[in-house]
Design a protein around this motif. Structure first.
Motif, PDB file in Angstrom:
ATOM      1  N   ALA A   1     -88.818  12.199 -29.539  1.00 23.86           N
ATOM      2  CA  ALA A   1     -87.504  11.841 -28.632  1.00 23.86           C
ATOM      3  C   ALA A   1     -86.317  12.519 -29.350  1.00 23.86           C
ATOM      4  O   ALA A   1     -85.782  12.006 -30.442  1.00 23.86           O
ATOM      5  N   VAL A   2     -85.313  13.078 -28.731  1.00 24.90           N
ATOM      6  CA  VAL A   2     -84.126  13.443 -29.476  1.00 24.90           C
ATOM      7  C   VAL A   2     -83.048  13.441 -28.372  1.00 24.90           C
ATOM      8  O   VAL A   2     -83.175  13.336 -27.291  1.00 24.90           O
ATOM      9  N   SER A   3     -81.693  13.568 -28.942  1.00 20.51           N
ATOM     10  CA  SER A   3     -80.511  13.438 -28.049  1.00 20.51           C
ATOM     11  C   SER A   3     -79.894  14.580 -28.490  1.00 20.51           C
ATOM     12  O   SER A   3     -79.478  14.671 -29.793  1.00 20.51           O
ATOM     13  N   LYS A   4     -79.141  14.832 -27.294  1.00 24.96           N
ATOM     14  CA  LYS A   4     -78.067  16.155 -27.458  1.00 24.96           C
ATOM     15  C   LYS A   4     -76.911  15.855 -26.560  1.00 24.96           C
ATOM     16  O   LYS A   4     -77.251  15.603 -25.267  1.00 24.96           O
ATOM     17  N   ASP A   5     -75.581  16.211 -26.817  1.00 28.00           N
ATOM     18  CA  ASP A   5     -74.639  15.787 -26.087  1.00 28.00           C
ATOM     19  C   ASP A   5     -74.516  14.279 -25.329  1.00 28.00           C
ATOM     20  O   ASP A   5     -74.326  14.225 -24.204  1.00 28.00           O
ATOM     21  N   GLY A   6     -75.526  13.356 -25.749  1.00 25.88           N
ATOM     22  CA  GLY A   6     -75.196  12.064 -25.210  1.00 25.88           C
ATOM     23  C   GLY A   6     -76.397  11.706 -24.226  1.00 25.88           C
ATOM     24  O   GLY A   6     -76.364  10.637 -23.726  1.00 25.88           O
ATOM     25  N   ILE A   7     -77.343  12.599 -24.129  1.00 30.00           N
ATOM     26  CA  ILE A   7     -78.578  12.539 -23.419  1.00 30.00           C
ATOM     27  C   ILE A   7     -79.708  12.688 -24.128  1.00 30.00           C
ATOM     28  O   ILE A   7     -80.003  13.488 -24.862  1.00 30.00           O
ATOM     29  N   ALA A   8     -80.600  11.693 -24.101  1.00 31.65           N
ATOM     30  CA  ALA A   8     -81.913  11.838 -24.836  1.00 31.65           C
ATOM     31  C   ALA A   8     -83.142  12.254 -23.841  1.00 31.65           C
ATOM     32  O   ALA A   8     -82.992  12.363 -22.592  1.00 31.65           O
ATOM     33  N   ALA A   9     -84.395  12.780 -24.400  1.00 26.30           N
ATOM     34  CA  ALA A   9     -85.406  13.259 -23.691  1.00 26.30           C
ATOM     35  C   ALA A   9     -86.541  12.946 -24.751  1.00 26.30           C
ATOM     36  O   ALA A   9     -86.239  12.834 -25.699  1.00 26.30           O
ATOM     37  N   ASP A  10     -87.807  12.453 -24.019  1.00 25.61           N
ATOM     38  CA  ASP A  10     -88.756  11.897 -24.642  1.00 25.61           C
ATOM     39  C   ASP A  10     -90.219  12.571 -24.318  1.00 25.61           C
ATOM     40  O   ASP A  10     -90.047  12.668 -22.861  1.00 25.61           O
TER      41      ASP A  10
END
Length: 259
Positions: free
Chosen positions: A102-111
């Motif tokens: 799971a990572v976050s970029k520009d305030g939005i995460a994905a998993d």
């Protein structure tokens, strides 16, 4: 907290989702017999940084873990299925490896998570377990239409897993995701249709069917993180982040090459 993303946030979620998927596929391609779990963690850390993202796991410290997690990715081998803490362990031919990122970029995460067999061996039961979680994930995604309910997704996932003959643990399952990795609503891997939160466009969900071959009971390693099957049986785990849209579910964690 349940978040509903606006179109601009959804656009950022698509970018984050591709990052997660591409890193997982790159890690799978590099992993071989003899690869150390700590190598995989270092590779993930470098790829995440190169993408301008941050791991959601490094500072992850929920009430059930012995936090912070302190690593960039979860690595589960054979009977380890969730929150596998990377450690000094070299993979062997035929090992069943689960990578959960799971990572976050520009305030939005994905998993997302993938399970696969390392090396040239192809243990039939391991492959069957992986395939069952992938089919269950596809069924859950197909049920995630706007206006449907969380229970519809849970029922679709659970029906596939039960028909395949696997016990289902309901302590851990899918979840909402957005500005943080774990949010409401909880998405159990089995349930009753027509129950629970009604799906709305803009909702992001991480769906993650996971199974243990012959038990529904988990045990926790001495590291305070790694969750294993109580019997030592093998496990498998598949996960995508999806967005609910007016037209149905959009899978955000497909690799670039698969689009």
């Amino acid at each position: 907290m349940i978040e509903i993303l606006n179109p601009a946030e959804l656009g950022r979620a698509r970018i984050t989702g591709r990052i997660v998927a591409d890193i997982l596929q790159a890690l799978r391609a590099r992993t071989a017999v003899g690869t150390n779990l700590l190598e995989i963690d270092r590779w993930a850390q470098a790829m995440i940084a190169e993408a301008g993202a941050v791991s959601c796991y490094v500072d992850y410290a929920p009430s059930f873990g012995r936090g912070p997690f302190g690593h960039s990715i979860c690595t589960g081998v054979n009977d380890a299925v969730l929150h596998g803490l990377p450690h000094d362990h070299a993979l062997a031919d035929g090992d069943l490896l689960t990578l959960d990122l799971a990572v976050s970029k520009d305030g939005i995460a994905a998993d997302a998570a993938i399970s696969f067999v390392v090396g040239d061996s192809r243990p039939a039961e391991s492959l069957a377990m992986i395939e069952a979680t992938e089919r269950a994930l596809a069924a859950g995604i197909a049920a995630a239409d706007p206006g449907a309910r969380i229970g519809d997704i849970s029922h679709a996932i659970g029906s596939v897993l039960t028909e395949a003959g696997y016990p289902i643990n309901t302590e851990f399952g899918g979840h909402g995701i957005g500005s943080t990795m774990h949010q409401d609503p909880h998405v159990a891997n089995t349930g009753r249709p027509g129950r629970g939160y009604r799906l709305r466009p803009g909702l992001l969900l991480a769906l993650e069917p996971w199974i243990m071959q012959d038990t529904a009971t988990l045990v926790v390693d001495a590291d305070g993180w790694t969750l294993r099957s109580a019997t030592g049986a093998r496990t498998a785990h598949s996960e995508h982040t999806i967005a609910i849209t007016d037209d149905g579910a959009e899978i955000l964690t497909l690799p670039t090459t698969g689009r």
